[in-house]
Design a protein around this motif. Sequence first.
Motif, mmCIF file in Angstrom:
data_model
loop_
_atom_site.group_PDB
_atom_site.id
_atom_site.type_symbol
_atom_site.label_atom_id
_atom_site.label_comp_id
_atom_site.label_asym_id
_atom_site.label_seq_id
_atom_site.Cartn_x
_atom_site.Cartn_y
_atom_site.Cartn_z
ATOM 1 N N VAL A 68 37.715 40.995 47.903
ATOM 2 C CA VAL A 68 38.071 39.848 47.066
ATOM 3 C C VAL A 68 38.142 40.256 45.597
ATOM 4 O O VAL A 68 39.062 39.873 44.868
ATOM 5 C CB VAL A 68 37.055 38.707 47.274
ATOM 6 C CG1 VAL A 68 37.231 37.627 46.220
ATOM 7 C CG2 VAL A 68 37.204 38.111 48.661
ATOM 8 N N LEU A 69 37.185 41.051 45.137
ATOM 9 C CA LEU A 69 37.158 41.495 43.741
ATOM 10 C C LEU A 69 38.383 42.347 43.415
ATOM 11 O O LEU A 69 38.999 42.195 42.354
ATOM 12 C CB LEU A 69 35.879 42.277 43.461
ATOM 13 C CG LEU A 69 34.588 41.462 43.346
ATOM 14 C CD1 LEU A 69 33.373 42.381 43.314
ATOM 15 C CD2 LEU A 69 34.608 40.589 42.103
ATOM 16 N N ASN A 70 38.735 43.250 44.313
ATOM 17 C CA ASN A 70 39.881 44.124 44.065
ATOM 18 C C ASN A 70 41.194 43.352 44.130
ATOM 19 O O ASN A 70 42.114 43.620 43.346
ATOM 20 C CB ASN A 70 39.891 45.282 45.077
ATOM 21 C CG ASN A 70 38.923 46.390 44.710
ATOM 22 O OD1 ASN A 70 39.181 47.187 43.815
ATOM 23 N ND2 ASN A 70 37.790 46.420 45.377
ATOM 24 N N GLU A 71 41.309 42.391 45.026
ATOM 25 C CA GLU A 71 42.541 41.602 45.104
ATOM 26 C C GLU A 71 42.700 40.703 43.883
ATOM 27 O O GLU A 71 43.821 40.401 43.476
ATOM 28 C CB GLU A 71 42.525 40.766 46.384
ATOM 29 C CG GLU A 71 42.736 41.589 47.647
ATOM 30 C CD GLU A 71 42.700 40.763 48.907
ATOM 31 O OE1 GLU A 71 43.093 41.285 49.970
ATOM 32 O OE2 GLU A 71 42.278 39.588 48.834
ATOM 33 N N ALA A 72 41.580 40.291 43.284
ATOM 34 C CA ALA A 72 41.658 39.408 42.121
ATOM 35 C C ALA A 72 41.881 40.168 40.821
ATOM 36 O O ALA A 72 42.644 39.712 39.960
ATOM 37 C CB ALA A 72 40.380 38.569 42.022
ATOM 38 N N PHE A 73 41.228 41.325 40.654
ATOM 39 C CA PHE A 73 41.262 42.016 39.364
ATOM 40 C C PHE A 73 41.875 43.413 39.435
ATOM 41 O O PHE A 73 42.100 44.033 38.402
ATOM 42 C CB PHE A 73 39.832 42.139 38.798
ATOM 43 C CG PHE A 73 39.170 40.811 38.567
ATOM 44 C CD1 PHE A 73 39.465 40.061 37.439
ATOM 45 C CD2 PHE A 73 38.263 40.301 39.481
ATOM 46 C CE1 PHE A 73 38.864 38.837 37.219
ATOM 47 C CE2 PHE A 73 37.656 39.074 39.278
ATOM 48 C CZ PHE A 73 37.958 38.336 38.147
ATOM 49 N N ASN A 74 42.123 43.912 40.635
ATOM 50 C CA ASN A 74 42.658 45.266 40.780
ATOM 51 C C ASN A 74 43.751 45.269 41.850
ATOM 52 O O ASN A 74 43.682 46.008 42.837
ATOM 53 C CB ASN A 74 41.507 46.212 41.175
ATOM 54 C CG ASN A 74 41.881 47.671 40.995
ATOM 55 O OD1 ASN A 74 42.884 48.003 40.366
ATOM 56 N ND2 ASN A 74 41.078 48.552 41.550
ATOM 57 N N PRO A 75 44.790 44.436 41.690
ATOM 58 C CA PRO A 75 45.774 44.234 42.769
ATOM 59 C C PRO A 75 46.691 45.426 43.017
ATOM 60 O O PRO A 75 47.338 45.481 44.065
ATOM 61 C CB PRO A 75 46.578 43.029 42.275
ATOM 62 C CG PRO A 75 46.483 43.092 40.779
ATOM 63 C CD PRO A 75 45.105 43.635 40.486
#
Length: 218
Positions: A60-67
């Motif tokens: 979730v963190l990577n999809e939100a801030f590191n797409p």
Amino acid sequence: MNKYTILKWEKLLLWLIPPILRKRTHAQWLHVLLTPIRSIYDETLYKMQHTGQVIYLEKVLNEAFNPYNNYDPNLSTEQKRSNELIYIDESVKPTLQYVYLHKEIYEPDHILSDGTIVKDKLLIPQLEIYTHNEYKDRDNKPVYLAHRKDYTTIAYANFRVFIPESLIKAGNIVVQSAEDNSSSAPIKVANIEYHNLLNFYKLAGKSYESYAYLPDPD
């Protein structure tokens, strides 16, 4: 994703419009009205498909801030750092260590039954004393002699979130300036969305700290 959770909004809307009202302008107007409901549905469905498990929280963190970097839950910590992914690690807490006496460290010479003399044998390594900040360093794993204050005056986070420096430089994640700029010091993330996301998925009562890192050199 299960097929029953995927809605074909255009077809559904067409079925619900009476045949006499199936005009292009009318359908486009209803599509506009349907947009907020569709957004709420997609957002709720996304949240239901993720939990507070580490792999889901990292995803979730990577999809939100590191797409732009694809997250793979099967990667090791070193591979995640090499790929500049946001990842989660356990918190570092000092453990109580016993201070050994000199005679407990070394075994004195003794003679075997065949007359062979066995020299002094080192039983455990020499202890070195480090400060708490040095102990928090990921690459430094010394023996740390914990003090009572370490358990009474310091509040330890339950887990740590590691963020690549590239995301901070790109502005994906905004960091507040801190007095301690050492690599082992936690950072203060200013993005409200970041904290809202973590607080939504993490288990109740769990705390976290954020750290910035540079990719390990090859």
